[in-house]
Design a protein around this motif. Structure first.
Motif, PDB file in Angstrom:
ATOM      1  N   PRO A  66       7.864   0.003   4.335  1.00  0.00           N
ATOM      2  CA  PRO A  66       6.423   0.335   4.317  1.00  0.00           C
ATOM      3  C   PRO A  66       5.460   0.070   3.185  1.00  0.00           C
ATOM      4  CG  PRO A  66       7.763   2.293   4.073  1.00  0.00           C
ATOM      5  CD  PRO A  66       8.811   1.061   4.221  1.00  0.00           C
ATOM      6  N   ARG A  67       6.177  -0.086   2.029  1.00  0.00           N
ATOM      7  CA  ARG A  67       5.573  -0.662   0.536  1.00  0.00           C
ATOM      8  C   ARG A  67       4.984  -2.075   0.804  1.00  0.00           C
ATOM      9  NH1 ARG A  67       8.776   3.954  -0.226  1.00  0.00           N
ATOM     10  NH2 ARG A  67       7.469   5.690  -1.149  1.00  0.00           N
ATOM     11  N   LEU A  68       5.735  -2.830   1.579  1.00  0.00           N
ATOM     12  CA  LEU A  68       5.476  -4.456   1.391  1.00  0.00           C
ATOM     13  C   LEU A  68       3.954  -4.860   1.292  1.00  0.00           C
ATOM     14  CD1 LEU A  68       8.722  -5.793   3.205  1.00  0.00           C
ATOM     15  CD2 LEU A  68       8.274  -6.151   0.798  1.00  0.00           C
ATOM     16  N   PRO A  69       3.267  -4.044   2.419  1.00  0.00           N
ATOM     17  CA  PRO A  69       1.866  -4.598   2.189  1.00  0.00           C
ATOM     18  C   PRO A  69       1.060  -4.699   0.950  1.00  0.00           C
ATOM     19  CG  PRO A  69       2.196  -3.573   3.971  1.00  0.00           C
ATOM     20  CD  PRO A  69       3.186  -3.264   3.513  1.00  0.00           C
ATOM     21  N   LEU A  70       1.478  -3.543   0.088  1.00  0.00           N
ATOM     22  CA  LEU A  70       0.755  -3.320  -1.094  1.00  0.00           C
ATOM     23  C   LEU A  70       1.676  -4.192  -2.047  1.00  0.00           C
ATOM     24  CD1 LEU A  70       0.022   0.362  -1.255  1.00  0.00           C
ATOM     25  CD2 LEU A  70      -1.606  -1.378  -1.725  1.00  0.00           C
ATOM     26  N   LEU A  71       2.997  -4.358  -1.943  1.00  0.00           N
ATOM     27  CA  LEU A  71       3.794  -5.382  -2.866  1.00  0.00           C
ATOM     28  C   LEU A  71       3.315  -6.731  -2.700  1.00  0.00           C
ATOM     29  CD1 LEU A  71       7.185  -3.784  -2.460  1.00  0.00           C
ATOM     30  CD2 LEU A  71       5.603  -3.582  -4.548  1.00  0.00           C
ATOM     31  N   LEU A  91       3.874   0.121 -10.612  1.00  0.00           N
ATOM     32  CA  LEU A  91       4.525   1.477 -10.986  1.00  0.00           C
ATOM     33  C   LEU A  91       4.351   2.380  -9.990  1.00  0.00           C
ATOM     34  CD1 LEU A  91       2.886   1.161 -14.659  1.00  0.00           C
ATOM     35  CD2 LEU A  91       5.339   1.028 -14.138  1.00  0.00           C
ATOM     36  N   ALA A  92       3.272   2.183  -9.292  1.00  0.00           N
ATOM     37  CA  ALA A  92       3.203   3.537  -8.219  1.00  0.00           C
ATOM     38  C   ALA A  92       4.183   3.339  -7.313  1.00  0.00           C
ATOM     39  CB  ALA A  92       1.745   3.469  -7.628  1.00  0.00           C
ATOM     40  N   MET A  93       4.396   2.040  -6.778  1.00  0.00           N
ATOM     41  CA  MET A  93       5.481   1.718  -5.695  1.00  0.00           C
ATOM     42  C   MET A  93       6.887   2.190  -6.350  1.00  0.00           C
ATOM     43  SD  MET A  93       3.756   0.846  -3.178  1.00  0.00           S
ATOM     44  CE  MET A  93       2.323   1.910  -3.753  1.00  0.00           C
ATOM     45  N   MET A  94       7.223   2.100  -7.523  1.00  0.00           N
ATOM     46  CA  MET A  94       8.565   2.329  -7.854  1.00  0.00           C
ATOM     47  C   MET A  94       8.662   3.834  -7.873  1.00  0.00           C
ATOM     48  SD  MET A  94       9.578  -0.182 -11.314  1.00  0.00           S
ATOM     49  CE  MET A  94       7.948  -0.801 -11.727  1.00  0.00           C
ATOM     50  N   ASP A  95       7.617   4.618  -8.350  1.00  0.00           N
ATOM     51  CA  ASP A  95       7.534   5.869  -8.401  1.00  0.00           C
ATOM     52  C   ASP A  95       7.960   6.478  -6.790  1.00  0.00           C
ATOM     53  OD1 ASP A  95       7.420   6.876 -10.793  1.00  0.00           O
ATOM     54  OD2 ASP A  95       5.600   7.186 -10.718  1.00  0.00           O
ATOM     55  N   GLY A  96       7.149   6.013  -5.791  1.00  0.00           N
ATOM     56  CA  GLY A  96       7.354   6.387  -4.362  1.00  0.00           C
ATOM     57  C   GLY A  96       8.793   6.170  -3.843  1.00  0.00           C
ATOM     58  N   LEU A  97       9.295   4.732  -4.391  1.00  0.00           N
ATOM     59  CA  LEU A  97      10.387   4.419  -3.720  1.00  0.00           C
ATOM     60  C   LEU A  97      11.618   5.477  -4.167  1.00  0.00           C
ATOM     61  CD1 LEU A  97      12.164   2.290  -2.207  1.00  0.00           C
ATOM     62  CD2 LEU A  97      12.251   0.935  -4.471  1.00  0.00           C
ATOM     63  N   VAL A  98      11.688   5.630  -5.652  1.00  0.00           N
ATOM     64  CA  VAL A  98      12.539   6.479  -5.956  1.00  0.00           C
ATOM     65  C   VAL A  98      12.507   8.043  -5.484  1.00  0.00           C
ATOM     66  CG1 VAL A  98      13.409   7.600  -8.077  1.00  0.00           C
ATOM     67  CG2 VAL A  98      12.985   5.007  -8.105  1.00  0.00           C
ATOM     68  N   GLY A 107       9.815  11.376  -8.511  1.00  0.00           N
ATOM     69  CA  GLY A 107       9.349  10.091  -8.745  1.00  0.00           C
ATOM     70  C   GLY A 107      10.190   9.357  -9.835  1.00  0.00           C
ATOM     71  N   MET A 108      10.277   8.093 -10.197  1.00  0.00           N
ATOM     72  CA  MET A 108      11.182   7.600 -11.080  1.00  0.00           C
ATOM     73  C   MET A 108      10.545   7.889 -12.430  1.00  0.00           C
ATOM     74  SD  MET A 108      11.599   3.408 -11.788  1.00  0.00           S
ATOM     75  CE  MET A 108      12.682   2.887 -13.016  1.00  0.00           C
ATOM     76  N   HIS A 109       9.135   8.383 -12.761  1.00  0.00           N
ATOM     77  CA  HIS A 109       8.879   8.969 -13.916  1.00  0.00           C
ATOM     78  C   HIS A 109       9.448  10.305 -14.228  1.00  0.00           C
ATOM     79  CE1 HIS A 109       6.499  11.209 -10.978  1.00  0.00           C
ATOM     80  NE2 HIS A 109       6.226  12.011 -12.003  1.00  0.00           N
ATOM     81  N   ALA A 110       9.995  10.838 -13.336  1.00  0.00           N
ATOM     82  CA  ALA A 110      10.649  12.245 -13.622  1.00  0.00           C
ATOM     83  C   ALA A 110      12.260  12.129 -13.476  1.00  0.00           C
ATOM     84  CB  ALA A 110      10.089  13.326 -12.615  1.00  0.00           C
ATOM     85  N   ARG A 111      12.671  11.247 -13.831  1.00  0.00           N
ATOM     86  CA  ARG A 111      14.368  10.690 -13.793  1.00  0.00           C
ATOM     87  C   ARG A 111      14.708  10.554 -14.898  1.00  0.00           C
ATOM     88  NH1 ARG A 111      16.475  12.851  -8.963  1.00  0.00           N
ATOM     89  NH2 ARG A 111      14.605  12.399  -7.295  1.00  0.00           N
ATOM     90  N   GLU A 112      15.910  11.016 -15.380  1.00  0.00           N
ATOM     91  CA  GLU A 112      16.700  10.899 -16.522  1.00  0.00           C
ATOM     92  C   GLU A 112      17.497   9.354 -16.451  1.00  0.00           C
ATOM     93  OE1 GLU A 112      16.575  12.616 -19.172  1.00  0.00           O
ATOM     94  OE2 GLU A 112      15.304  14.139 -18.351  1.00  0.00           O
ATOM     95  N   PHE A 178      12.823  -5.076  -9.021  1.00  0.00           N
ATOM     96  CA  PHE A 178      13.961  -5.499  -8.220  1.00  0.00           C
ATOM     97  C   PHE A 178      15.039  -4.913  -8.974  1.00  0.00           C
ATOM     98  CE2 PHE A 178      10.935  -9.177  -8.361  1.00  0.00           C
ATOM     99  CZ  PHE A 178      10.545  -9.242  -6.902  1.00  0.00           C
ATOM    100  N   GLY A 179      15.177  -4.157 -10.211  1.00  0.00           N
ATOM    101  CA  GLY A 179      16.236  -3.643 -10.402  1.00  0.00           C
ATOM    102  C   GLY A 179      16.474  -2.373  -9.842  1.00  0.00           C
ATOM    103  N   VAL A 180      15.255  -1.537  -9.501  1.00  0.00           N
ATOM    104  CA  VAL A 180      15.234  -0.364  -8.670  1.00  0.00           C
ATOM    105  C   VAL A 180      15.961  -0.588  -7.227  1.00  0.00           C
ATOM    106  CG1 VAL A 180      13.854   1.459  -7.491  1.00  0.00           C
ATOM    107  CG2 VAL A 180      13.320   0.933  -9.867  1.00  0.00           C
ATOM    108  N   VAL A 181      15.521  -1.671  -6.521  1.00  0.00           N
ATOM    109  CA  VAL A 181      15.969  -2.169  -5.237  1.00  0.00           C
ATOM    110  C   VAL A 181      17.419  -2.407  -5.613  1.00  0.00           C
ATOM    111  CG1 VAL A 181      15.564  -3.939  -3.358  1.00  0.00           C
ATOM    112  CG2 VAL A 181      13.598  -2.932  -4.556  1.00  0.00           C
TER     113      VAL A 181
END
Length: 362
Positions: A66-71, A91-98, A107-112, A178-181
């Motif tokens: 669902p994030r591909l159109p924005l990517l 950055l926003a898409m990574m947060d939402g994906l995680v 989100g990714m920003h809140a992860r250790e 791509f690392g997150v994927v």
């Protein structure tokens, strides 16, 4: 991989499993210095077609789709030099994906960094995603116009780091995505392999031992493997499975065996009602003959084949192949039998059309 991180680990570049090993070895690692290695890696990402292919491959993760159109819009911005826009979207898409992948939802920003530890992937390296979280989540509370060359998510998204509009930060954002994927795929595999807690201790120990053997087998294969390429593979390496798969696809095309052609398409990119889709794409183009001119085995489970097609016209097409398990997972030795399958399955017919073939069968 160790040579990659020796040069670029401190700059928080991530070695993901869809990176071209050939490019890493011949361009990045051989560059010698961190500055030259970074420039070579960015150049590879910016070469025509590379980012588009990597982005298509992310479809394998359901949460990405669902994030591909924005990517795709972020890719357009990146290619047009609007690096600030591309970075903010990524950055926003990574947060939402995680956030979608993990429970509890954060989100990714809140992860250790430890949240990104996985063992069955390149991405689990100590200098990979986990190490990059230190700069990703670093707080910035005072506005700065000094140049930024790291992916400081906190300062960029909160508007305190203002001078991030450059190709280094934008390319690091793609690299991190791509690392997150890669992490998401490894995490899914790890979940499948996790033993049931209700099993007897002896069974659990045997299963853990089997997993360790499989991991050792995969690590040995990755360590021993080296890229290779063959011109005129029919004579220089006729038994290479990638050459055989490419040959089978073209023979099936000649015989109008659309079922066999569909079976040779990568499951990650296989359309619904695959036989019908392949038939619709190819039935207008008779293939009279072909020669597989070159095979490039650039990664353990990825490669290219260059084929000359003879129809009413003669043209060359370069085809991307990946090795998959019967279930459509990326192949590793521990996963049993593998099969080379075509990624951009419409490419040969499209190439003929673009070259101006006008005589079509009915």
């Amino acid at each position: 991989m160790e040579s990659f991180y020796a040069l670029l680990g401190e700059r928080h570049w991530v070695f993901h499993d869809t990176l071209s090993l050939e490019a890493v070895e011949t361009r990045v690692v051989s560059a010698g210095s961190a500055d030259a290695a970074e420039a070579a890696l960015i150049q590879w990402y910016r070469e025509e077609g590379n980012l588009s292919l990597l982005l298509r491959q992310t479809r394998a993760v359901p949460e990405v789709r669902p994030r591909l159109p924005l990517l795709e819009k972020a890719l357009e911005d990146y290619q047009a030099g609007r690096f600030y826009a591309s970075t903010l979207v990524l950055l926003a898409m990574m947060d939402g994906l995680v956030n979608d992948l993990e429970s509890p939802r954060r989100g990714m920003h809140a992860r250790e960094g430890s949240d990104f530890d996985v063992w069955d992937s390149f991405i689990g390296h100590a200098q990979g995603l986990a190490a990059g979280q230190a700069s990703f989540t670093k707080g910035f509370f005072k506005t700065s116009t000094e140049p930024v060359h790291d992916l400081y998510r906190n300062g960029i998204m909160h508007g305190t780091l203002l001078n991030f509009d450059n190709v280094i930060v934008a390319t690091k954002a793609w690299n991190r995505l791509f690392g997150v994927v890669n992490w998401a795929q490894a995490r899914a595999t790890e979940e499948k392999r996790r033993p049931e807690p209700s099993k007897p201790l002896g069974a659990l120990l045997r299963e853990i031992g089997q997993q360790q053997k499989e991991r050792a087998l995969d690590q040995e294969a990755l360590s021993d493997w080296a890229p290779g390429s063959w011109t005129d593979p029919a004579n220089t390496n006729p038994t290479h499975p990638l050459y055989q798969a490419c040959r089978d696809f073209c023979l099936a095309w000649q015989a109008k065996r659309y079922d066999r052609m569909a079976d040779l398409t990568a499951q990650q990119f296989r359309p619904k009602r695959a036989i019908e889709a392949v038939s619709r794409a190819y039935r207008g183009y008779a293939l009279h003959s072909f020669e597989v001119l070159r095979v490039e085995h650039e990664a353990l489970a990825a490669g290219w084949a260059t084929v000359q097609l003879h129809s009413n016209i003669t043209t060359e097409v370069r085809l991307r192949w990946i090795a998959e398990t019967p279930d459509g997972e990326s192949w590793l030795p521990s996963r049993g039998e593998g099969q080379w399958r075509l990624v951009a399955w419409e490419a040969p017919a499209t190439q003929l059309w673009q070259q101006g073939l006008t005589s079509r069968e009915t």
